[in-house]
Scaffold this motif. Structure first.
Motif, mmCIF file in Angstrom:
data_model
loop_
_atom_site.group_PDB
_atom_site.id
_atom_site.type_symbol
_atom_site.label_atom_id
_atom_site.label_comp_id
_atom_site.label_asym_id
_atom_site.label_seq_id
_atom_site.Cartn_x
_atom_site.Cartn_y
_atom_site.Cartn_z
ATOM 1 N N ALA A 476 0.840 -1.193 0.000
ATOM 2 C CA ALA A 476 0.000 0.000 0.000
ATOM 3 C C ALA A 476 0.873 1.240 0.000
ATOM 4 O O ALA A 476 2.055 1.187 0.351
ATOM 5 C CB ALA A 476 -0.931 0.017 1.218
ATOM 6 N N SER A 477 0.277 2.355 -0.379
ATOM 7 C CA SER A 477 0.961 3.642 -0.374
ATOM 8 C C SER A 477 0.032 4.676 0.249
ATOM 9 O O SER A 477 -1.172 4.693 -0.028
ATOM 10 C CB SER A 477 1.313 4.062 -1.806
ATOM 11 N N ILE A 492 -2.264 0.796 8.222
ATOM 12 C CA ILE A 492 -0.915 0.339 7.876
ATOM 13 C C ILE A 492 -0.694 -1.085 8.369
ATOM 14 O O ILE A 492 -0.178 -1.946 7.644
ATOM 15 C CB ILE A 492 0.145 1.300 8.460
ATOM 16 N N PHE A 493 -1.102 -1.361 9.619
ATOM 17 C CA PHE A 493 -0.918 -2.715 10.158
ATOM 18 C C PHE A 493 -1.699 -3.744 9.349
ATOM 19 O O PHE A 493 -1.196 -4.839 9.082
ATOM 20 C CB PHE A 493 -1.346 -2.766 11.621
ATOM 21 N N ARG A 494 -2.907 -3.396 8.961
ATOM 22 C CA ARG A 494 -3.723 -4.365 8.213
ATOM 23 C C ARG A 494 -3.080 -4.680 6.868
ATOM 24 O O ARG A 494 -3.086 -5.832 6.423
ATOM 25 C CB ARG A 494 -5.147 -3.832 8.041
ATOM 26 N N HIS A 495 -2.526 -3.691 6.215
ATOM 27 C CA HIS A 495 -1.826 -3.948 4.944
ATOM 28 C C HIS A 495 -0.542 -4.733 5.190
ATOM 29 O O HIS A 495 -0.204 -5.651 4.431
ATOM 30 C CB HIS A 495 -1.514 -2.627 4.232
ATOM 31 N N ALA A 504 -5.799 -2.738 -7.055
ATOM 32 C CA ALA A 504 -4.759 -3.000 -8.057
ATOM 33 C C ALA A 504 -4.164 -1.721 -8.614
ATOM 34 O O ALA A 504 -2.955 -1.605 -8.797
ATOM 35 C CB ALA A 504 -5.343 -3.852 -9.192
ATOM 36 N N LYS A 505 -4.989 -0.699 -8.823
ATOM 37 C CA LYS A 505 -4.493 0.563 -9.359
ATOM 38 C C LYS A 505 -3.517 1.215 -8.383
ATOM 39 O O LYS A 505 -2.475 1.737 -8.764
ATOM 40 C CB LYS A 505 -5.666 1.506 -9.641
ATOM 41 N N GLU A 506 -3.873 1.151 -7.089
ATOM 42 C CA GLU A 506 -2.996 1.744 -6.055
ATOM 43 C C GLU A 506 -1.653 1.033 -6.013
ATOM 44 O O GLU A 506 -0.604 1.657 -5.888
ATOM 45 C CB GLU A 506 -3.689 1.672 -4.699
ATOM 46 N N LEU A 507 -1.672 -0.306 -6.151
ATOM 47 C CA LEU A 507 -0.426 -1.065 -6.096
ATOM 48 C C LEU A 507 0.460 -0.746 -7.286
ATOM 49 O O LEU A 507 1.672 -0.683 -7.165
ATOM 50 C CB LEU A 507 -0.736 -2.568 -6.061
ATOM 51 N N ARG A 508 -0.152 -0.524 -8.464
ATOM 52 C CA ARG A 508 0.650 -0.250 -9.657
ATOM 53 C C ARG A 508 1.442 1.035 -9.507
ATOM 54 O O ARG A 508 2.521 1.197 -10.062
ATOM 55 C CB ARG A 508 -0.273 -0.164 -10.898
ATOM 56 N N HIS A 509 0.905 1.968 -8.727
ATOM 57 C CA HIS A 509 1.551 3.274 -8.588
ATOM 58 C C HIS A 509 2.131 3.489 -7.190
ATOM 59 O O HIS A 509 2.453 4.618 -6.826
ATOM 60 C CB HIS A 509 0.552 4.376 -8.913
ATOM 61 N N ALA A 510 2.273 2.406 -6.409
ATOM 62 C CA ALA A 510 2.677 2.551 -5.013
ATOM 63 C C ALA A 510 4.022 3.251 -4.855
ATOM 64 O O ALA A 510 4.217 4.042 -3.934
ATOM 65 C CB ALA A 510 2.720 1.184 -4.324
ATOM 66 N N GLY A 511 4.971 2.956 -5.712
ATOM 67 C CA GLY A 511 6.299 3.523 -5.543
ATOM 68 C C GLY A 511 6.471 4.923 -6.079
ATOM 69 O O GLY A 511 7.555 5.477 -6.001
#
Length: 512
Positions: A476-477, A492-495, A504-511
């Motif tokens: 996550a970001s 944050i803990f749950r992630h 999926a969209k959030e993960l693609r741009h997490a960094g």
């Protein structure tokens, strides 16, 4: 104060080394069935007091009473016999021996002339059961996590009749879930009437485990209060002798230029990771122990070789697996283990600070001493390094000042990207405040900063953006605005634990 006989009483304890006073007229009482936190900055005298109370050191003045018995000075065997035990930071367990062998070393059960191994295994299981942790008595000690080995050392002490237990920085090297296990162990021993004294730098642990807090400053006892009668700010003020400004300085504005660009980096057998960090941006890496934060930083820097992927610093490609290439591109790493990997403790401040940039301070193989002394002195002054002189061995500095040396030695040359792995681990609260200001100041000067930390307030309060890692990749970001939300720690803990998956969209741009 109750009328019951004190478990341990220190009266007028004074101690000095080489004519320098370390403890000054310390009087302290531990009652049965209570937990006392011993707080203070590094160098305040906490470990020295514990070593005197456990018989390892002789006081110059004063005495120790255990129950109604006077503790012979400098006699750890007598302390053990009277029921005082210490579990030090550096655990004394023998790594190649089994759990039950460690528990019974020096007092083995026998059946005639033979060792009664079956009996010791069964008894080990009985001794460990009250602590609520599943430990195989036949496991090899070296295969167990530090927190579990610590619990075994506590069980060993209490099985020998310890009624006073001294824990020196018990949480400094253990994972978060192991801290919870330790809290259960402390409560169990308290219920059994054991008097516990522990040191820690973490305010939340003082608040969670202690009935009372005692503060040392410059070798003197300056505070002794029930935990419910003192605030965290009061504890900190007692420790450092002044009011602490806001612990976390205001984050600077960050730019738009990408200084660190990581694309498709494959670390070990983990999924590819991509990450971009902008000029002046502080990106926090959160996650549980084993999430892969250290491995990622070491691979970006070149200490580990990636299977594939690229790393660029300000557009310059870093050769994989070559730290020299990273340094040449002005990217540096401050490692988690400052004592093992960050500094050569027996060397001076000057020589430690010279190591990363020997070439810059040399001419045809000869060190230019005046140039390096001037440059290093200037940097260490800017970091407010407390020292006698630059020839002082790093091992004689406090943890916070050691960390300043490890950071400062890179700053004698240009730095574009700063990688920080657990920058305040084992550092007291006063020095933390100074290190936070250093990090923010470097970001304000235009450095891109990536900071892995297990300290949630650091992540929330210093980061422009936080990335949560799990199993070697980003789960996550969170933006700076999201980090200010009331439920962010739970999210944050749950992630981090896999209880919640990011879209999926959030993960693609997490960094990014």
């Amino acid at each position: 104060m109750t009328n019951q006989l004190a478990a341990l009483r220190c009266t007028g304890i004074a101690k000095g080394f080489a004519g320098i006073p370390v403890l000054k007229n310390i009087s302290l009482t531990l009652e049965p069935g209570t937990v006392t936190a011993l707080a203070g900055e590094n160098g305040a005298g906490k470990s020295t007091l514990m070593k005197i109370a456990s018989g390892q050191y002789s006081p110059d003045e004063g005495e120790i009473l255990v129950g109604e018995h006077r503790l012979p000075a400098g006699n750890p065997q007598a302390a053990n016999h009277l029921g005082v035990a210490i579990v030090p930071q550096e655990l004394a367990s023998i790594q190649d021996m089994l759990v039950y062998e460690n528990l019974f070393i020096g007092r083995e059960l026998r059946r005639g002339p033979f060792l009664n191994r079956r009996g010791m295994i069964a008894e080990a299981g009985r001794l460990l059961a009250p602590f609520g942790v599943a430990i195989d008595p036949e496991a090899r000690m070296g295969t167990l996590p530090v927190g579990v080995r610590q619990i075994i050392e506590i069980a060993k002490a209490t099985s020998r009749g310890a009624r006073v237990l001294l824990l020196d920085e018990p949480t400094s090297a253990i994972a978060e879930h192991e801290v919870a296990q330790l809290g259960h162990v402390v409560r169990t021993l308290k219920a059994q009437g054991v008097a516990l004294l522990f040191t820690t730098h973490k305010m939340e642990e003082i608040r969670a485990m202690a009935d009372r807090v005692v503060v040392l400053r410059d070798g003197a006892l300056v505070e002794d209060s029930p935990i419910d009668a003192i605030t965290d700010d009061n504890i900190v003020q007692a420790m450092i002798g002044r009011e602490l400004d806001d612990l976390f300085p205001e984050r600077p504005a960050c730019g738009t230029e990408v200084l660190l660009d990581v694309r498709g980096l494959v670390v070990g057998d983990r999924p590819p990771v991509s990450l971009q960090v902008r000029r002046g941006e502080i990106v926090g890496l959160a996650g549980l122990v084993g999430a892969g934060r250290t491995e990622l930083l070491e691979t970006i820097f070149g200490l580990r070789r990636a299977h594939s992927g690229t790393v660029h610093v300000a557009g310059k490609k870093i050769r994989p697996g070559e730290p020299a290439s990273a340094i040449a591109a002005e990217m540096v790493l401050v490692p988690e283990d400052r004592k093992g990997a960050g500094a050569v403790l027996g060397m001076s401040i000057l020589d430690n600070a010279t190591l990363p940039r020997t070439g810059a301070f040399s001419l045809v193989g000869w060190l230019r001493n005046r140039q390096r002394t001037d440059a290093i002195s200037s940097v260490m002054d800017s970091l407010l390094l407390r020292r006698r002189n630059l020839d002082q061995p790093v091992e004689t500095l406090s943890g916070g000042n050691q960390q300043k040396v490890v950071i400062g030695r890179w700053l004698t040359g240009p730095v574009k990207v700063l990688l920080l792995d657990e920058p305040t681990r084992g550092v007291d609260v006063g020095a933390r405040n100074e290190i936070y200001r250093i990090i923010v100041s470097l970001a304000a000067q235009g450095m891109a900063v990536v900071m892995a930390s297990s300290d949630m307030p650091e992540i929330l309060s210093l980061s422009h953006r936080a990335l949560v890692m799990r199993e070697g990749t980003f789960a996550a970001s969170f933006s700076q605005e999201q980090l200010a939300s009331s439920d962010i720690q739970d999210r944050i803990f749950r992630h981090a634990s896999g209880q919640e998956a990011a879209p999926a969209k959030e993960l693609r741009h997490a960094g990014n």
